[in-house]
Design a protein around this motif. Sequence first.
Motif, PDB file in Angstrom:
ATOM      1  N   PRO A 241       1.401  -1.180   0.127  1.00  0.00           N
ATOM      2  CA  PRO A 241      -0.375   0.077   0.029  1.00  0.00           C
ATOM      3  C   PRO A 241       0.811   1.177   0.406  1.00  0.00           C
ATOM      4  O   PRO A 241       0.379   2.820   0.127  1.00  0.00           O
ATOM      5  CB  PRO A 241      -0.658   0.025   1.159  1.00  0.00           C
ATOM      6  N   PHE A 242       2.210   1.607  -0.274  1.00  0.00           N
ATOM      7  CA  PHE A 242       3.016   2.484  -0.703  1.00  0.00           C
ATOM      8  C   PHE A 242       2.795   2.599  -2.090  1.00  0.00           C
ATOM      9  O   PHE A 242       2.241   2.155  -2.902  1.00  0.00           O
ATOM     10  CB  PHE A 242       4.586   2.119  -0.542  1.00  0.00           C
ATOM     11  N   THR A 243       2.950   4.101  -1.683  1.00  0.00           N
ATOM     12  CA  THR A 243       3.080   5.003  -2.755  1.00  0.00           C
ATOM     13  C   THR A 243       3.858   5.922  -3.595  1.00  0.00           C
ATOM     14  O   THR A 243       4.518   6.653  -2.340  1.00  0.00           O
ATOM     15  CB  THR A 243       1.497   5.669  -2.961  1.00  0.00           C
ATOM     16  N   LEU A 244       4.415   5.410  -4.055  1.00  0.00           N
ATOM     17  CA  LEU A 244       5.318   6.364  -5.062  1.00  0.00           C
ATOM     18  C   LEU A 244       5.577   7.334  -5.859  1.00  0.00           C
ATOM     19  O   LEU A 244       4.772   7.110  -7.391  1.00  0.00           O
ATOM     20  CB  LEU A 244       6.524   5.101  -5.595  1.00  0.00           C
ATOM     21  N   VAL A 245       5.142   8.895  -5.811  1.00  0.00           N
ATOM     22  CA  VAL A 245       5.195  10.269  -6.274  1.00  0.00           C
ATOM     23  C   VAL A 245       6.170  10.593  -6.931  1.00  0.00           C
ATOM     24  O   VAL A 245       7.481  10.389  -6.321  1.00  0.00           O
ATOM     25  CB  VAL A 245       4.161  10.716  -5.712  1.00  0.00           C
ATOM     26  N   SER A 246       5.631  11.293  -7.298  1.00  0.00           N
ATOM     27  CA  SER A 246       6.934  12.139  -7.769  1.00  0.00           C
ATOM     28  C   SER A 246       6.363  13.777  -7.987  1.00  0.00           C
ATOM     29  O   SER A 246       5.347  13.844  -8.585  1.00  0.00           O
ATOM     30  CB  SER A 246       7.342  12.253  -9.746  1.00  0.00           C
ATOM     31  N   HIS A 247       7.109  15.191  -7.648  1.00  0.00           N
ATOM     32  CA  HIS A 247       6.796  16.016  -7.479  1.00  0.00           C
ATOM     33  C   HIS A 247       6.940  17.444  -8.654  1.00  0.00           C
ATOM     34  O   HIS A 247       8.576  16.543  -9.464  1.00  0.00           O
ATOM     35  CB  HIS A 247       6.781  16.762  -6.336  1.00  0.00           C
ATOM     36  N   ASP A 248       6.401  17.772  -8.689  1.00  0.00           N
ATOM     37  CA  ASP A 248       6.798  19.204  -9.716  1.00  0.00           C
ATOM     38  C   ASP A 248       8.074  19.523  -9.727  1.00  0.00           C
ATOM     39  O   ASP A 248       7.896  20.136 -11.265  1.00  0.00           O
ATOM     40  CB  ASP A 248       5.741  20.352  -9.966  1.00  0.00           C
ATOM     41  N   ASN A 249       8.776  19.569  -8.618  1.00  0.00           N
ATOM     42  CA  ASN A 249       9.592  20.173  -8.699  1.00  0.00           C
ATOM     43  C   ASN A 249      10.796  19.391  -8.232  1.00  0.00           C
ATOM     44  O   ASN A 249      12.171  19.623  -8.249  1.00  0.00           O
ATOM     45  CB  ASN A 249       9.815  20.667  -6.674  1.00  0.00           C
ATOM     46  N   GLY A 250      10.356  18.174  -8.820  1.00  0.00           N
ATOM     47  CA  GLY A 250      11.539  16.964  -9.112  1.00  0.00           C
ATOM     48  C   GLY A 250      11.955  16.472  -8.235  1.00  0.00           C
ATOM     49  O   GLY A 250      12.787  14.968  -8.305  1.00  0.00           O
ATOM     50  N   SER A 251      11.554  16.458  -6.818  1.00  0.00           N
ATOM     51  CA  SER A 251      11.207  15.491  -6.126  1.00  0.00           C
ATOM     52  C   SER A 251      10.783  14.426  -6.151  1.00  0.00           C
ATOM     53  O   SER A 251       9.278  14.326  -6.520  1.00  0.00           O
ATOM     54  CB  SER A 251      11.028  16.099  -4.304  1.00  0.00           C
ATOM     55  N   VAL A 252      10.712  13.554  -5.248  1.00  0.00           N
ATOM     56  CA  VAL A 252      10.339  12.089  -5.648  1.00  0.00           C
ATOM     57  C   VAL A 252      10.175  11.586  -3.517  1.00  0.00           C
ATOM     58  O   VAL A 252      11.208  11.909  -2.626  1.00  0.00           O
ATOM     59  CB  VAL A 252      10.512  11.103  -6.000  1.00  0.00           C
ATOM     60  N   SER A 253       8.305  11.191  -3.796  1.00  0.00           N
ATOM     61  CA  SER A 253       8.051  10.775  -2.307  1.00  0.00           C
ATOM     62  C   SER A 253       7.533   9.345  -1.909  1.00  0.00           C
ATOM     63  O   SER A 253       6.713   8.834  -3.133  1.00  0.00           O
ATOM     64  CB  SER A 253       7.290  12.277  -1.551  1.00  0.00           C
ATOM     65  N   LEU A 254       7.863   8.166  -0.702  1.00  0.00           N
ATOM     66  CA  LEU A 254       7.108   7.432  -0.906  1.00  0.00           C
ATOM     67  C   LEU A 254       6.365   7.889   0.666  1.00  0.00           C
ATOM     68  O   LEU A 254       6.620   8.381   0.596  1.00  0.00           O
ATOM     69  CB  LEU A 254       7.897   6.129  -0.373  1.00  0.00           C
ATOM     70  N   ILE A 255       4.806   7.366   0.093  1.00  0.00           N
ATOM     71  CA  ILE A 255       4.465   7.906   1.753  1.00  0.00           C
ATOM     72  C   ILE A 255       3.148   6.699   1.680  1.00  0.00           C
ATOM     73  O   ILE A 255       3.161   5.347   1.146  1.00  0.00           O
ATOM     74  CB  ILE A 255       2.909   9.063   0.787  1.00  0.00           C
ATOM     75  N   LEU A 256       2.610   6.434   2.734  1.00  0.00           N
ATOM     76  CA  LEU A 256       1.553   4.898   3.387  1.00  0.00           C
ATOM     77  C   LEU A 256       1.424   6.402   4.238  1.00  0.00           C
ATOM     78  O   LEU A 256       0.848   6.682   5.227  1.00  0.00           O
ATOM     79  CB  LEU A 256       2.489   4.427   4.050  1.00  0.00           C
ATOM     80  N   SER A 257      -0.357   6.019   3.953  1.00  0.00           N
ATOM     81  CA  SER A 257      -1.625   6.233   4.364  1.00  0.00           C
ATOM     82  C   SER A 257      -1.835   5.222   5.965  1.00  0.00           C
ATOM     83  O   SER A 257      -1.666   4.246   5.655  1.00  0.00           O
ATOM     84  CB  SER A 257      -3.429   6.516   4.684  1.00  0.00           C
ATOM     85  N   VAL A 258      -1.544   5.684   7.206  1.00  0.00           N
ATOM     86  CA  VAL A 258      -1.131   4.163   7.935  1.00  0.00           C
ATOM     87  C   VAL A 258      -2.748   4.217   8.800  1.00  0.00           C
ATOM     88  O   VAL A 258      -3.272   5.301   8.312  1.00  0.00           O
ATOM     89  CB  VAL A 258      -0.240   5.157   9.202  1.00  0.00           C
ATOM     90  N   GLY A 259      -2.977   2.984   9.665  1.00  0.00           N
ATOM     91  CA  GLY A 259      -3.597   1.892  10.119  1.00  0.00           C
ATOM     92  C   GLY A 259      -4.247   0.945   9.497  1.00  0.00           C
ATOM     93  O   GLY A 259      -4.817   0.069  10.380  1.00  0.00           O
ATOM     94  N   GLY A 260      -3.746   0.952   8.503  1.00  0.00           N
ATOM     95  CA  GLY A 260      -4.078  -0.830   8.471  1.00  0.00           C
ATOM     96  C   GLY A 260      -3.152  -1.928   7.761  1.00  0.00           C
ATOM     97  O   GLY A 260      -3.275  -3.334   8.130  1.00  0.00           O
TER      98      GLY A 260
END
Length: 246
Positions: free
Chosen positions: A141-160
């Motif tokens: 359930p992690f999501t790898l995303v890229s941003h307009d400023n050139g950076s990239v993030s790994l996010i997870l909505s916690v709880g499950g």
Amino acid sequence: MNPDLLKQLNLWHQKDQYNRIIATIEEIPAAERDYELVCQLGRALNNEDRYEEAIAAFRSVEEQGATDSLWYYRLGYAYYYSKKYKDAVAVLEQALKLQPGDSDCQRLLNWSSSKLKESDQIENLADQTTAVRADDDELAPFTLVSHDNGSVSLILSVGGYKNDIFEARAEEGFEGNGYDWASLAAVFLEEKMPELAATIHFDPEAGMFAAYTSDKEAMANFAKGFKQACENNALIHDLFSRAELD
């Protein structure tokens, strides 16, 4: 309301016999239920986690509840636990206007405001980013995303996801929130990918874990490695045994 009935309902409430309250009130025709009786029904429905039904009950006496701080509080409670945080904030603010200084109401308002803020942050992040690759399903359930400023993030909505990891140290204060996930990820990074320790950074919230960097290759390697570690129960529990509570 009949005083004897009210006394009985309160007695059942003290004994946590909420279903008896609900059943008794629902036997009374809706047209014969007064304001107090409907509020008693809504309170019992809240205590049975039947929040949508509680909302409907409270809303059915909205006109009578317009000047009752307790009506607003109980409705706000139902909204909060049904994850309707914006509605919860609105009615709880009104409750405090009618009953300033109510500590229970203020606490619930603070929780609702915090959850609303987290929801807005996640929505804003989703609006501002796009998926890096179609094959990122392997990271769910992690999501790898890229941003307009050139950076990239790994996010997870916690709880499950992987709650058992944090339950093992719940007595120490770990809850499985975004900060706890960041503590776990920091140990993983230090021990398993120390070469990325200066490249991967963390910016968690209570409801969301987030790691970021401007190095897309580094993030791809970290994301893949961390997800694989999470799926290895023995490894991830061992790593978490050295995590520090934030």
